[in-house]
Design a protein around this motif. Structure first.
Motif, PDB file in Angstrom:
ATOM      1  N   SER A   1       0.810  -1.209   0.000  1.00  0.00           N
ATOM      2  CA  SER A   1       0.000   0.000   0.000  1.00  0.00           C
ATOM      3  C   SER A   1       0.851   1.269   0.000  1.00  0.00           C
ATOM      4  O   SER A   1       0.460   2.293  -0.570  1.00  0.00           O
ATOM      5  CB  SER A   1      -0.928  -0.007   1.219  1.00  0.00           C
ATOM      6  OG  SER A   1      -1.648   1.191   1.328  1.00  0.00           O
ATOM      7  N   LEU A   2       2.020   1.204   0.631  1.00  0.00           N
ATOM      8  CA  LEU A   2       2.886   2.385   0.705  1.00  0.00           C
ATOM      9  C   LEU A   2       3.417   2.804  -0.669  1.00  0.00           C
ATOM     10  O   LEU A   2       3.788   3.965  -0.860  1.00  0.00           O
ATOM     11  CB  LEU A   2       4.069   2.108   1.637  1.00  0.00           C
ATOM     12  CG  LEU A   2       3.746   1.905   3.120  1.00  0.00           C
ATOM     13  CD1 LEU A   2       5.012   1.571   3.888  1.00  0.00           C
ATOM     14  CD2 LEU A   2       3.085   3.147   3.711  1.00  0.00           C
ATOM     15  N   PHE A   3       3.438   1.863  -1.624  1.00  0.00           N
ATOM     16  CA  PHE A   3       4.049   2.161  -2.917  1.00  0.00           C
ATOM     17  C   PHE A   3       3.049   2.110  -4.067  1.00  0.00           C
ATOM     18  O   PHE A   3       3.441   2.038  -5.230  1.00  0.00           O
ATOM     19  CB  PHE A   3       5.205   1.178  -3.173  1.00  0.00           C
ATOM     20  CG  PHE A   3       6.275   1.242  -2.130  1.00  0.00           C
ATOM     21  CD1 PHE A   3       7.210   2.268  -2.128  1.00  0.00           C
ATOM     22  CD2 PHE A   3       6.334   0.295  -1.118  1.00  0.00           C
ATOM     23  CE1 PHE A   3       8.188   2.341  -1.147  1.00  0.00           C
ATOM     24  CE2 PHE A   3       7.307   0.356  -0.137  1.00  0.00           C
ATOM     25  CZ  PHE A   3       8.231   1.384  -0.150  1.00  0.00           C
TER      26      PHE A   3
ATOM     27  N   ASP B   1       4.551   7.325  -8.913  1.00  0.00           N
ATOM     28  CA  ASP B   1       5.327   6.085  -8.898  1.00  0.00           C
ATOM     29  C   ASP B   1       6.487   6.211  -7.921  1.00  0.00           C
ATOM     30  O   ASP B   1       7.207   7.216  -7.902  1.00  0.00           O
ATOM     31  CB  ASP B   1       5.859   5.763 -10.301  1.00  0.00           C
ATOM     32  CG  ASP B   1       4.730   5.404 -11.264  1.00  0.00           C
ATOM     33  OD1 ASP B   1       3.743   4.810 -10.800  1.00  0.00           O
ATOM     34  OD2 ASP B   1       4.842   5.720 -12.458  1.00  0.00           O
ATOM     35  N   MET B   2       6.680   5.168  -7.154  1.00  0.00           N
ATOM     36  CA  MET B   2       7.727   5.207  -6.153  1.00  0.00           C
ATOM     37  C   MET B   2       8.146   3.777  -5.827  1.00  0.00           C
ATOM     38  O   MET B   2       7.321   2.858  -5.794  1.00  0.00           O
ATOM     39  CB  MET B   2       7.204   5.903  -4.881  1.00  0.00           C
ATOM     40  CG  MET B   2       8.249   6.169  -3.819  1.00  0.00           C
ATOM     41  SD  MET B   2       7.546   7.144  -2.468  1.00  0.00           S
ATOM     42  CE  MET B   2       6.199   6.100  -1.954  1.00  0.00           C
TER      43      MET B   2
ATOM     44  N   LEU C   1      13.026   5.836  -1.214  1.00  0.00           N
ATOM     45  CA  LEU C   1      12.991   6.335   0.158  1.00  0.00           C
ATOM     46  C   LEU C   1      14.374   6.696   0.668  1.00  0.00           C
ATOM     47  O   LEU C   1      14.520   7.542   1.556  1.00  0.00           O
ATOM     48  CB  LEU C   1      12.364   5.277   1.084  1.00  0.00           C
ATOM     49  CG  LEU C   1      10.914   4.899   0.792  1.00  0.00           C
ATOM     50  CD1 LEU C   1      10.447   3.836   1.760  1.00  0.00           C
ATOM     51  CD2 LEU C   1      10.011   6.122   0.876  1.00  0.00           C
ATOM     52  N   VAL C   2      15.374   6.063   0.109  1.00  0.00           N
ATOM     53  CA  VAL C   2      16.754   6.341   0.515  1.00  0.00           C
ATOM     54  C   VAL C   2      17.340   7.482  -0.292  1.00  0.00           C
ATOM     55  O   VAL C   2      18.066   8.339   0.230  1.00  0.00           O
ATOM     56  CB  VAL C   2      17.627   5.074   0.363  1.00  0.00           C
ATOM     57  CG1 VAL C   2      19.065   5.355   0.781  1.00  0.00           C
ATOM     58  CG2 VAL C   2      17.049   3.926   1.175  1.00  0.00           C
TER      59      VAL C   2
ATOM     60  N   VAL D   1       5.590   9.555   1.831  1.00  0.00           N
ATOM     61  CA  VAL D   1       5.200   8.418   2.662  1.00  0.00           C
ATOM     62  C   VAL D   1       4.776   8.894   4.044  1.00  0.00           C
ATOM     63  O   VAL D   1       3.756   8.453   4.589  1.00  0.00           O
ATOM     64  CB  VAL D   1       6.357   7.395   2.766  1.00  0.00           C
ATOM     65  CG1 VAL D   1       6.056   6.355   3.839  1.00  0.00           C
ATOM     66  CG2 VAL D   1       6.581   6.717   1.431  1.00  0.00           C
ATOM     67  N   ALA D   2       5.527   9.797   4.635  1.00  0.00           N
ATOM     68  CA  ALA D   2       5.236  10.265   5.990  1.00  0.00           C
ATOM     69  C   ALA D   2       3.951  11.082   6.052  1.00  0.00           C
ATOM     70  O   ALA D   2       3.178  10.978   7.021  1.00  0.00           O
ATOM     71  CB  ALA D   2       6.408  11.090   6.515  1.00  0.00           C
ATOM     72  N   GLN D   3       3.693  11.889   5.012  1.00  0.00           N
ATOM     73  CA  GLN D   3       2.547  12.790   5.040  1.00  0.00           C
ATOM     74  C   GLN D   3       1.261  12.135   4.558  1.00  0.00           C
ATOM     75  O   GLN D   3       0.173  12.485   5.024  1.00  0.00           O
ATOM     76  CB  GLN D   3       2.827  14.024   4.162  1.00  0.00           C
ATOM     77  CG  GLN D   3       3.941  14.905   4.661  1.00  0.00           C
ATOM     78  CD  GLN D   3       3.535  15.722   5.871  1.00  0.00           C
ATOM     79  OE1 GLN D   3       2.361  15.914   6.153  1.00  0.00           O
ATOM     80  NE2 GLN D   3       4.513  16.206   6.620  1.00  0.00           N
ATOM     81  N   SER D   4       1.358  11.170   3.615  1.00  0.00           N
ATOM     82  CA  SER D   4       0.161  10.648   2.976  1.00  0.00           C
ATOM     83  C   SER D   4       0.049   9.124   3.014  1.00  0.00           C
ATOM     84  O   SER D   4      -0.912   8.583   3.560  1.00  0.00           O
ATOM     85  CB  SER D   4       0.114  11.122   1.519  1.00  0.00           C
ATOM     86  OG  SER D   4      -1.003  10.574   0.852  1.00  0.00           O
TER      87      SER D   4
END
Length: 316
Positions: A17-19, A24-25, A30-31, A40-43
């Motif tokens: 779900s995070l990606f 596209d991510m 993340l690195v 990721v942190a905000q949404s």
């Protein structure tokens, strides 16, 4: 064993779900990319947590309501509790437009509890030999409350406003806009403390009293928990039907009615199915989204028909 498998499956779905989304991510972004980490942190992370909590607590609420009413075909969103919460939010919005969200949630919880007590009073008068009358009355009762919500919203030009409550979706979930769901998660976890008492309530009032249980106290505690959880989910993400209906039935058919053992599995399955529906909603018409309530409504209707026509299973 089933709980561990369910937990691992839920973690895998959460990572997926995070990606999944319009942007596209990949995990390596993340690195390398600070913007990806911020997204990721905000949404993405708040959305995933909100989906998991919502699915888990709605499934638990359905289990509680089915035990209290002694009927497998009821749940908060089809028995007037969800519509009562929506009516409470609407009244609070009209009467107290500047009120904070927590106060509106409290008002919605109160109206949801009143709606639940009203439904309980109605079904107590139904003949126990015809269990299918209860869900039919629930749909009529919920339909009447929903019609009242629509009428008052029309009178105060708030029809677009109530659409958010009537169709559950998570596209607007961001950090700072979902934290009330942690209260629902805490209440869902606390219901585990009275799991044995709720199982006894499912035997009926006479049997419960004969076993030394304070029947009305447990029923009231269960209804208060269901009302608060329903109000919180309706306020935050809207109504998602069938979660509290199909999940407890599937788990009961497979693992029996020992709530102390099955309630965690109910929560895991509810969270997993809603998370699957959310991911499908993001992918089926990519880059557009289909509300989770719509996706799960289709899945839930199919499972519900299977429950109606499948052969009975004996509880363990």
């Amino acid at each position: 064993m089933a709980g561990m498998i369910g937990l691992l499956g839920l973690l895998a779905l959460a990572m997926l779900s995070l990606f999944v989304g319009v942007i596209d991510m990949s995990p390596t972004d993340l690195v390398r990319d600070p913007e990806a980490l911020r997204l990721v942190a905000q949404s993405r992370f708040p959305r995933t947590i909100a989906v998991i909590i919502t699915g888990a607590v709605l499934a638990i609420s359905g289990t509680i309501m089915q035990q209290i009413l002694r009927n497998r075909f009821v749940e908060p969103m089809t028995a007037g509790t969800g519509q009562g919460a929506a009516l409470g939010i609407l009244i609070a919005t009209v009467v107290m437009p500047a009120a904070p969200l927590l106060l509106r949630m409290t008002f919605a919880s109160a109206t949801a509890l009143i709606a639940s007590l009203g439904f309980l009073a109605i079904v107590r008068r139904l003949p126990p030999t015809q269990p299918l009358l209860t869900p039919l009355v629930g749909m009529v009762y919920g339909g009447l409350l929903g019609a009242a919500v629509t009428f008052f919203a029309y009178q105060y030009d708030l029809l677009q406003y109530i659409d958010v409550w009537m169709s559950g979706e998570f596209s607007g979930v961001l950090r700072g806009r979902y934290e009330l769901l942690w209260i629902a998660a805490a209440i869902g976890a606390l219901t585990y403390l009275i799991a044995d008492q709720l199982a006894i309530v499912g035997l009926g009032r006479t049997a419960s009293v004969n076993l030394g249980l304070n029947y009305m106290q447990v029923v009231l505690l269960g209804l208060v928990a269901v009302s608060i959880v329903t109000a919180l989910t309706v306020v935050t993400v809207g109504m998602i039907p069938f979660v509290g209906l199909v999940v407890p039935n599937v788990i009961s058919r497979r693992f029996g009615d020992n709530l102390r053992a099955t309630l965690p599995i109910v929560a895991l399955m509810g969270a997993g199915l809603v998370l699957v529906s959310d991911i499908l909603g993001r992918l089926l018409r990519y880059p557009f989204e289909i509300p989770v309530g719509t996706v799960f409504g289709v899945i839930g209707a199919v499972v519900f028909l299977w429950l109606l026509y499948a052969g009975p299973r004996h509880a363990r």
